[in-house]
Enzyme design. Sequence first.
Site, PDB file in Angstrom:
ATOM      1  N   ASN A 251      10.971   3.685   7.737  1.00  0.00           N
ATOM      2  CA  ASN A 251       9.533   3.468   7.485  1.00  0.00           C
ATOM      3  C   ASN A 251       9.431   2.423   6.388  1.00  0.00           C
ATOM      4  OD1 ASN A 251       7.888   5.600   9.056  1.00  0.00           O
ATOM      5  ND2 ASN A 251       9.662   6.711   8.215  1.00  0.00           N
ATOM      6  N   GLU A 252       9.276   1.192   6.822  1.00  0.00           N
ATOM      7  CA  GLU A 252       9.279   0.055   5.906  1.00  0.00           C
ATOM      8  C   GLU A 252       7.949   0.009   5.142  1.00  0.00           C
ATOM      9  OE1 GLU A 252      12.078  -0.905   5.501  1.00  0.00           O
ATOM     10  OE2 GLU A 252      13.079  -1.883   7.169  1.00  0.00           O
TER      11      GLU A 252
END
Length: 231
Positions: A168-169
Site C-alpha cells: 500500500n504505497e
Amino acid sequence: MTITQLDLRLPSSCRLAGTRIPAYMFRTYQEIAQQAAATIAQVIRDRNGLGHAAVLGLVTGSTPIQVYRELIRLHREEGLDFSNVVTFNLSEFVGLKCESDQSLRRWMEENFFKHVNIPAENIHFLDGAVSLAAVDEHCRDFERQIEQAGGIDVALLGIGRNGHLAFNEPFSVRNSRTRLARLDPITRRDAGSSFFQEENVPTSCLTAGLSTIFAARKIILVALGEHKAEI
Ligand code: PGA
C-alpha cells in the site's frame, strides 16, 4: 487476548511514552525478533487452545526475516506446532512466475515455510502471474479466503522507506481492499538489488488493502534502523 495482556509480557522499560498505540523501542534486532516471535507464538497457542486455527498475515523483507528465524527456532527447539496455522501473504510482484527467484512466494518458502509444519493447503499467496482478466476475481477470492478462515489473528508487517504497508504505497486509501496496484519509485529502487538492477523490478504488484490489514485482530509493525525513525 487484549492489548493490555500483551503489554504485560513486554518489558515496560521499552514502552515509548506519549504514543497513541503501544510502541516499544529495543536496542537490538534480536530482542525485537524474540518479542515479535513470542507474541505470534502466543497467538498460535491461544487460538489452538480454543480449538481454532491461528491465522497469520505475513510479509517478506529484511525486517521480518529474523522473526521467521526465531519462529523456526521455537518450532525446532521448543516444539511450537504450526499444524493448525493458516497464513496469508499480503503482497506479491506482478509479472513473475511463482517459482521465480524474486517472487515473494519463493522468498517465503525458502525463509520460512520449508522449515516449519504448516500444511501446504493452509498457505495462501497472491499470484503474481494472474492474468489481467482474472486479477479482480483473484483479489476478491483472496479476501473471501481470509474471511472464511475467520479473519487475520495477527499480521506481521514491516514499513517501507516511503511508509508503505505491504504494497500500500503512499496515497493508498484507508478503506482499500486487496487489489492490483502500481509500485512507488522508492519501492522499486529498494527492491533493485534483488533484481540486479532497478529496471528489472516489476512496475505493478498485488497487495492486501489497508482495510484488509487493519481488520487484523493484532498487528505487529516492525521498523528497523535509524532511517525508519521518522516514518
Ligand atoms: P524491508 O522492507 O524489510 O526490506 O526494510 C520493509 C517494507 O518494504 O515493508
